[in-house]
Design a protein around this motif. Structure first.
Motif, PDB file in Angstrom:
ATOM      1  N   PHE A 190       0.864  -1.169   0.000  1.00  0.00           N
ATOM      2  CA  PHE A 190       0.000   0.000   0.000  1.00  0.00           C
ATOM      3  C   PHE A 190       0.902   1.220   0.000  1.00  0.00           C
ATOM      4  O   PHE A 190       1.574   1.501   0.981  1.00  0.00           O
ATOM      5  N   SER A 230      -4.688   2.819  -3.661  1.00  0.00           N
ATOM      6  CA  SER A 230      -4.831   1.611  -2.838  1.00  0.00           C
ATOM      7  C   SER A 230      -4.505   1.895  -1.376  1.00  0.00           C
ATOM      8  O   SER A 230      -5.233   1.471  -0.472  1.00  0.00           O
ATOM      9  N   GLY A 231      -3.447   2.639  -1.135  1.00  0.00           N
ATOM     10  CA  GLY A 231      -3.082   2.967   0.240  1.00  0.00           C
ATOM     11  C   GLY A 231      -4.079   3.890   0.900  1.00  0.00           C
ATOM     12  O   GLY A 231      -4.406   3.733   2.076  1.00  0.00           O
ATOM     13  N   TYR A 282      -7.330   4.232   0.167  1.00  0.00           N
ATOM     14  CA  TYR A 282      -8.571   3.506   0.454  1.00  0.00           C
ATOM     15  C   TYR A 282      -8.392   2.555   1.630  1.00  0.00           C
ATOM     16  O   TYR A 282      -9.292   2.379   2.441  1.00  0.00           O
ATOM     17  N   HIS A 283      -7.223   1.957   1.732  1.00  0.00           N
ATOM     18  CA  HIS A 283      -6.933   1.059   2.856  1.00  0.00           C
ATOM     19  C   HIS A 283      -6.998   1.829   4.185  1.00  0.00           C
ATOM     20  O   HIS A 283      -7.628   1.389   5.136  1.00  0.00           O
ATOM     21  N   HIS A 284      -6.345   2.991   4.219  1.00  0.00           N
ATOM     22  CA  HIS A 284      -6.356   3.794   5.444  1.00  0.00           C
ATOM     23  C   HIS A 284      -7.763   4.279   5.794  1.00  0.00           C
ATOM     24  O   HIS A 284      -8.134   4.305   6.964  1.00  0.00           O
ATOM     25  N   VAL A 310      -9.614   1.241   7.306  1.00  0.00           N
ATOM     26  CA  VAL A 310      -9.113   0.914   8.647  1.00  0.00           C
ATOM     27  C   VAL A 310      -9.568   1.962   9.656  1.00  0.00           C
ATOM     28  O   VAL A 310      -9.998   1.623  10.769  1.00  0.00           O
ATOM     29  N   PRO A 337     -14.396   2.633   0.293  1.00  0.00           N
ATOM     30  CA  PRO A 337     -13.907   2.423   1.657  1.00  0.00           C
ATOM     31  C   PRO A 337     -14.908   1.678   2.539  1.00  0.00           C
ATOM     32  O   PRO A 337     -14.517   0.880   3.384  1.00  0.00           O
ATOM     33  N   LEU A 373     -14.535  -1.958   1.603  1.00  0.00           N
ATOM     34  CA  LEU A 373     -13.323  -2.507   2.229  1.00  0.00           C
ATOM     35  C   LEU A 373     -13.509  -2.689   3.732  1.00  0.00           C
ATOM     36  O   LEU A 373     -13.078  -3.699   4.295  1.00  0.00           O
ATOM     37  N   TYR A 421     -13.031  -6.018   5.713  1.00  0.00           N
ATOM     38  CA  TYR A 421     -12.059  -6.032   6.802  1.00  0.00           C
ATOM     39  C   TYR A 421     -12.700  -6.379   8.143  1.00  0.00           C
ATOM     40  O   TYR A 421     -12.019  -6.857   9.049  1.00  0.00           O
ATOM     41  N   GLN A 432      -9.185  -8.695   8.565  1.00  0.00           N
ATOM     42  CA  GLN A 432      -8.386  -7.646   7.931  1.00  0.00           C
ATOM     43  C   GLN A 432      -7.279  -8.297   7.119  1.00  0.00           C
ATOM     44  O   GLN A 432      -6.109  -8.237   7.441  1.00  0.00           O
ATOM     45  N   PRO A 457      -6.167  -8.278   3.214  1.00  0.00           N
ATOM     46  CA  PRO A 457      -6.400  -7.628   1.924  1.00  0.00           C
ATOM     47  C   PRO A 457      -6.719  -8.593   0.793  1.00  0.00           C
ATOM     48  O   PRO A 457      -7.410  -8.235  -0.149  1.00  0.00           O
TER      49      PRO A 457
END
Length: 110
Positions: free
Chosen positions: A30, A36-37, A39-41, A44, A78, A81, A85, A89, A91
């Motif tokens: 990420f 990608s990074g 959306y991941h953050h 989370v 998000p 995801l 998650y 969690q 990916p």
């Protein structure tokens, strides 16, 4: 119906090729300046804090303050995801779920 199912199977097989190649390499990176990074953050932070905030993230190479509310992205992906998650969690589970959903496009278009 039989044609639609076979078309879905073909589309899913093709969609799983990049997922399986990435899983085989065991590299999922990420990067903070990329989607990608970010959306991941967002996902989370939605799970941990219940807020639509992104940290660390950048827009046009200007970094936000930690956990500043996100106003430049829509919450749909998000939220997807975060839902995945919440199960685990992991990916790769998100990539598999996305492949299952996006492969539906082929029979629906047909």
């Amino acid at each position: 119906m039989k044609k639609a199912l076979s078309l879905y199977a073909i589309a899913l097989g093709l969609r799983l090729v990049p997922v399986s190649l990435a899983l085989r390499n065991q590299r999922l990176v990420f990067l903070d300046g990329f989607d990608s990074g970010q959306y991941h953050h967002l996902a989370v932070n939605l799970l941990k804090m219940g807020e639509f905030t992104a940290y660390p993230t950048s827009h046009f190479f200007a970094y936000h303050h930690p956990y500043q509310l996100e106003a430049f992205r829509l919450p749909g992906y998000p939220l997807f995801l975060a839902a995945v998650y919440s199960l685990a969690q992991w990916p790769w589970l998100a990539a598999l779920a996305q492949a299952l959903i996006t492969a539906l496009g082929a029979p629906l278009l047909f």
